[in-house]
Design an enzyme around this catalytic site. Structure first.
Site, short mmCIF file in Angstrom:
data_model
loop_
_atom_site.label_atom_id
_atom_site.label_comp_id
_atom_site.label_asym_id
_atom_site.label_seq_id
_atom_site.Cartn_x
_atom_site.Cartn_y
_atom_site.Cartn_z
CD GLU A 179 -2.76 1.35 2.46
OE1 GLU A 179 -2.70 0.47 3.34
OE2 GLU A 179 -3.55 2.29 2.51
CE LYS A 224 -6.00 -0.08 1.76
NZ LYS A 224 -6.62 -0.68 2.95
#
Ligand code: 13P
Length: 344
Positions: A179, A224
């Site tokens: 992420e 992400k």
């Protein structure tokens, strides 16, 4: 369920399903509870999360996995059942946040830029989390747009840490959610969608370069990212269709098609905007990866409000959560429609 990384990663982004991020640290969940005038005790945090995980239909139909915080993966429901067993019974895969937070990056931009920490002892912690049932993990790197930022030093340090984390996860049989978040809530008034596109592309290129150097198996990970969107303080906001098209353009330029899926963060977008953007992207079609959600705020805000910390409101909280889960499940198929929001 198969224990192969590739199979777990694909299950995390199965058609019409996404990830419930419920990994707020103790500090973050306190801020959320403050807004409903609720003291953040261990029991209150358990009751809140138990309410979400016991929303059985929503969990079964729309939630492939749940990202937990250290406290929650060890916690038991009021009746003594481990929370992990409740989500597993609903067919959701348990995941765990393993970074220890974004800390000021030493140097001239220390007041603005951060580097995410948590690599020390990570191999041992991952082995422990695997025993507790985690089959995927999350590490969030934060990139801030400001005058002169991000610096290459910040992008590089965060990309490198993400790759070291991802390699350790795969060694432990755990799928890494990678992420890198380019924040949308910067102070910078010139932070329009073009600037977000430029910084997101730069960041993702750096991340995939580091993942390659660390020999991370791209088929056994989930990305992400943020969506490509104007900063909240920017006067020039982009249309929903622009957000969808610009995001896809940047992802196509940077994310190899061997990555099975991309699960977006919501980043401070309204509930409906986060859903609409995801649906519009999927409606574009012909994409090499699954595109879905991994939201905290855009999945939980309505449920938290409806619950308000009161046991008599558990059913109302679950209804609110189930509604957002269903709307985002439809968005993951490109089939969300504003009319469905009104009807509810
Ligand atoms: P938001 O969806 O609230 O941005 O949170 C996603 C997340 O997991 C941040 O790490």
């Amino acid at each position: 369920m198969s224990e192969r990384l590739e199979d777990i990663a694909r299950a995390m982004v199965a058609p019409g399903k996404g990830i419930l991020a419920a990994d707020e640290s103790s500090g973050t969940i306190k801020k959320r509870f403050d807004k409903i005038n609720l003291t953040s005790t261990e029991d209150a945090r358990r009751d809140y999360r138990e309410m979400l995980f016991r929303s059985t239909d929503a969990m079964k139909n729309y939630v492939s996995g749940v990202i937990l915080y250290d406290e929650t993966i060890r916690q038991k429901a009021k009746d003594g059942t481990p929370l992990v067993d409740i989500m597993k019974a609903a067919g959701s895969i348990p995941g765990i946040k393993v970074d220890t937070g974004a800390k000021p990056l030493a140097g001239p931009t220390a007041k603005i830029e951060t580097v995410t920490e948590g690599l020390d002892g990570l191999r041992e912690r991952l082995a422990d989390y695997y025993k507790l049932g985690a089959r995927f993990a999350k590490w969030r790197a934060v990139i801030t747009i400001a005058d002169g930022c991000p610096t290459w030093n910040c992008v590089k340090a965060n990309a490198h840490a993400l790759a070291r984390y991802a390699a350790l996860c795969q060694e432990a049989g755990i799928v890494p959610i990678v992420e890198p978040e380019v924040l949308m809530d910067g102070e910078h008034s010139h932070h329009d969608i073009d600037e977000c596109a430029r910084v997101t592309e730069w960041t993702l290129r750096a991340v995939f370069r580091e993942l390659y150097d660390a020999r991370v198996n791209l088929e056994g990970m989930v990305l992400k990212p943020n969506m490509v969107i104007a900063g909240q303080k920017c006067a020039k906001q982009a249309s929903a269709q622009d957000v969808a098209e610009r995001t896809i353009k940047v992802l196509k330029a940077t994310v190899p098609s061997s990555v099975p899926g991309i699960a977006f963060l919501s980043g401070g977008q309204s509930d409906e905007a986060a859903t609409e953007h995801l649906s519009l992207m999927n409606a574009i079609g012909n994409l090499p990866w699954a595109l879905t959600f991994s939201y905290v705020r855009a999945l939980q805000a309505a449920a938290l409000q409806a619950w308000g910390g009161k046991s008599e409101n558990v059913a109302a909280g679950q209804r609110a959560f189930a509604h957002r889960a269903r709307m985002n499940g439809l968005a993951a198929l490109g089939k969300w429609d504003k009319k469905l929001e009104k009807a509810a």
